[in-house]
Design an enzyme around this catalytic site. Structure first.
Site, PDB file in Angstrom:
ATOM      1  N   ASP A  33       0.841  -1.207   0.000  1.00  0.00           N
ATOM      2  CA  ASP A  33       0.000   0.000   0.000  1.00  0.00           C
ATOM      3  C   ASP A  33       0.870   1.248   0.000  1.00  0.00           C
ATOM      4  O   ASP A  33       1.938   1.274   0.636  1.00  0.00           O
ATOM      5  CB  ASP A  33      -0.883   0.047   1.252  1.00  0.00           C
ATOM      6  CG  ASP A  33      -2.150  -0.788   1.106  1.00  0.00           C
ATOM      7  OD1 ASP A  33      -2.126  -1.776   0.339  1.00  0.00           O
ATOM      8  OD2 ASP A  33      -3.152  -0.468   1.780  1.00  0.00           O
ATOM      9  N   CYS A  58      -8.449   5.186   0.722  1.00  0.00           N
ATOM     10  CA  CYS A  58      -9.193   5.159   1.979  1.00  0.00           C
ATOM     11  C   CYS A  58      -8.533   6.051   3.030  1.00  0.00           C
ATOM     12  O   CYS A  58      -7.302   6.130   3.106  1.00  0.00           O
ATOM     13  CB  CYS A  58      -9.261   3.746   2.531  1.00  0.00           C
ATOM     14  SG  CYS A  58     -10.075   2.552   1.455  1.00  0.00           S
ATOM     15  N   TYR A  98      -8.529 -13.390   4.835  1.00  0.00           N
ATOM     16  CA  TYR A  98      -7.283 -12.943   5.453  1.00  0.00           C
ATOM     17  C   TYR A  98      -7.499 -12.225   6.781  1.00  0.00           C
ATOM     18  O   TYR A  98      -6.541 -11.727   7.377  1.00  0.00           O
ATOM     19  CB  TYR A  98      -6.537 -12.003   4.492  1.00  0.00           C
ATOM     20  CG  TYR A  98      -7.357 -10.808   4.050  1.00  0.00           C
ATOM     21  CD1 TYR A  98      -7.416  -9.652   4.824  1.00  0.00           C
ATOM     22  CD2 TYR A  98      -8.089 -10.849   2.878  1.00  0.00           C
ATOM     23  CE1 TYR A  98      -8.191  -8.570   4.434  1.00  0.00           C
ATOM     24  CE2 TYR A  98      -8.866  -9.778   2.480  1.00  0.00           C
ATOM     25  CZ  TYR A  98      -8.903  -8.647   3.256  1.00  0.00           C
ATOM     26  OH  TYR A  98      -9.682  -7.578   2.876  1.00  0.00           O
ATOM     27  N   ASN A 109     -18.054  12.960   1.864  1.00  0.00           N
ATOM     28  CA  ASN A 109     -17.578  14.099   1.072  1.00  0.00           C
ATOM     29  C   ASN A 109     -17.568  15.320   1.973  1.00  0.00           C
ATOM     30  O   ASN A 109     -18.427  15.451   2.859  1.00  0.00           O
ATOM     31  CB  ASN A 109     -18.517  14.412  -0.101  1.00  0.00           C
ATOM     32  CG  ASN A 109     -18.358  13.457  -1.269  1.00  0.00           C
ATOM     33  OD1 ASN A 109     -17.409  12.680  -1.339  1.00  0.00           O
ATOM     34  ND2 ASN A 109     -19.313  13.499  -2.186  1.00  0.00           N
ATOM     35  N   HIS A 150     -17.435  10.054  -1.466  1.00  0.00           N
ATOM     36  CA  HIS A 150     -16.440   9.378  -2.300  1.00  0.00           C
ATOM     37  C   HIS A 150     -15.146   9.033  -1.579  1.00  0.00           C
ATOM     38  O   HIS A 150     -14.220   8.511  -2.198  1.00  0.00           O
ATOM     39  CB  HIS A 150     -16.120  10.249  -3.527  1.00  0.00           C
ATOM     40  CG  HIS A 150     -17.254  10.364  -4.481  1.00  0.00           C
ATOM     41  ND1 HIS A 150     -18.270  11.292  -4.322  1.00  0.00           N
ATOM     42  CD2 HIS A 150     -17.572   9.655  -5.603  1.00  0.00           C
ATOM     43  CE1 HIS A 150     -19.140  11.172  -5.303  1.00  0.00           C
ATOM     44  NE2 HIS A 150     -18.747  10.190  -6.091  1.00  0.00           N
ATOM     45  N   GLU A 188      -3.978   0.540  -2.139  1.00  0.00           N
ATOM     46  CA  GLU A 188      -3.280  -0.639  -2.613  1.00  0.00           C
ATOM     47  C   GLU A 188      -2.656  -0.397  -3.984  1.00  0.00           C
ATOM     48  O   GLU A 188      -3.256   0.236  -4.847  1.00  0.00           O
ATOM     49  CB  GLU A 188      -4.246  -1.835  -2.723  1.00  0.00           C
ATOM     50  CG  GLU A 188      -5.042  -2.133  -1.471  1.00  0.00           C
ATOM     51  CD  GLU A 188      -6.414  -1.487  -1.478  1.00  0.00           C
ATOM     52  OE1 GLU A 188      -7.288  -1.954  -0.722  1.00  0.00           O
ATOM     53  OE2 GLU A 188      -6.599  -0.508  -2.250  1.00  0.00           O
TER      54      GLU A 188
END
Length: 227
Positions: A33, A58, A98, A109, A150, A188
């Protein structure tokens, strides 16, 4: 260069508002990441993650901040909605290969954003949220942000890497070790050719070409547990 030197350079990079690349673990997601402290995020930062990483952008919040603004996990929201929408119970994330659970929360937002998805809008949402947490203006959360939006919020586990060792907690631990506000962005790195996560070898090459530090999550975890 030893691991301690790499970590020291990574902490300095975080303080300077730069990216650090972190590989979690072969036995977990097995992904690298891009991580940056949220208070320093700019539209250029968002563009870099879109173009060079390609995963989900994120915003991760320390559990103390989540408690202060009463931010729930998404699974808690869905469970609460099951009474009216019972079919949601069938979507429970009880088979994550995982991990035991998801750190996903709501999507937001900034209220001054337009669509919310542009580099400018997402950078504003992310950086302003971090500065709000830094200034402890918790009562302004609802007045400043709207949901849905978003920018995906991830809720860090209590105790961070002491209780969960995902990129969310590793990134927040990195911020704590660096002495910056523990709110960070994780994204990622994806491989457009294979359709899979970017290999650690390719991530290392990217780091070398762009003057970035690449760390294994265990280096950050071990240092954090020593503190």
């Amino acid at each position: 260069m030893n691991q301690e030197t790499n970590l020291d350079e990574a902490l300095e990079a975080i303080r300077n508002g730069e990216f650090v690349l972190v590989f979690d673990d072969d036995d977990r997601e097995g992904e690298v990441d891009m991580i940056i402290a949220s208070e320093f995020v700019t539209p250029k930062s968002i563009a870099t993650m879109r173009n060079d990483a390609g995963g989900l952008i994120c915003n991760c919040l320390h559990s103390d901040f989540c408690e202060a603004i009463k931010l729930p996990f998404m699974v808690d929201i869905m469970q609460a909605a099951c009474e009216k929408y019972p079919e949601l119970a069938e979507l429970a994330p009880n088979d994550i290969p995982y991990d035991e659970r998801s750190s996903f929360s709501i999507w937001t937002n900034h209220r001054k954003s337009f669509t919310g998805v542009t580099d400018h809008d997402r950078a504003m949402t992310i950086s302003e949220m971090a500065l709000m947490m830094k200034d402890e203006r918790f009562d302004e959360f609802g007045a400043t942000f709207r949901s849905p939006g978003h920018v995906c919020l991830l809720r860090g586990a209590d105790g961070l890497v002491k209780n969960r060792r995902g990129h969310t907690e590793i990134g927040l631990a990195l911020c704590e070790l660096a002495g910056v506000t523990p709110v960070c962005v994780v994204c990622e790195m994806m491989d457009g050719e294979t359709g899979q996560a970017t290999s650690i070898a390719d991530a290392r090459k990217y780091a070398e070409e762009n003057g970035l530090i690449l760390l294994r999550g265990e280096d950050i975890i071990n240092k954090y547990l020593e503190e």
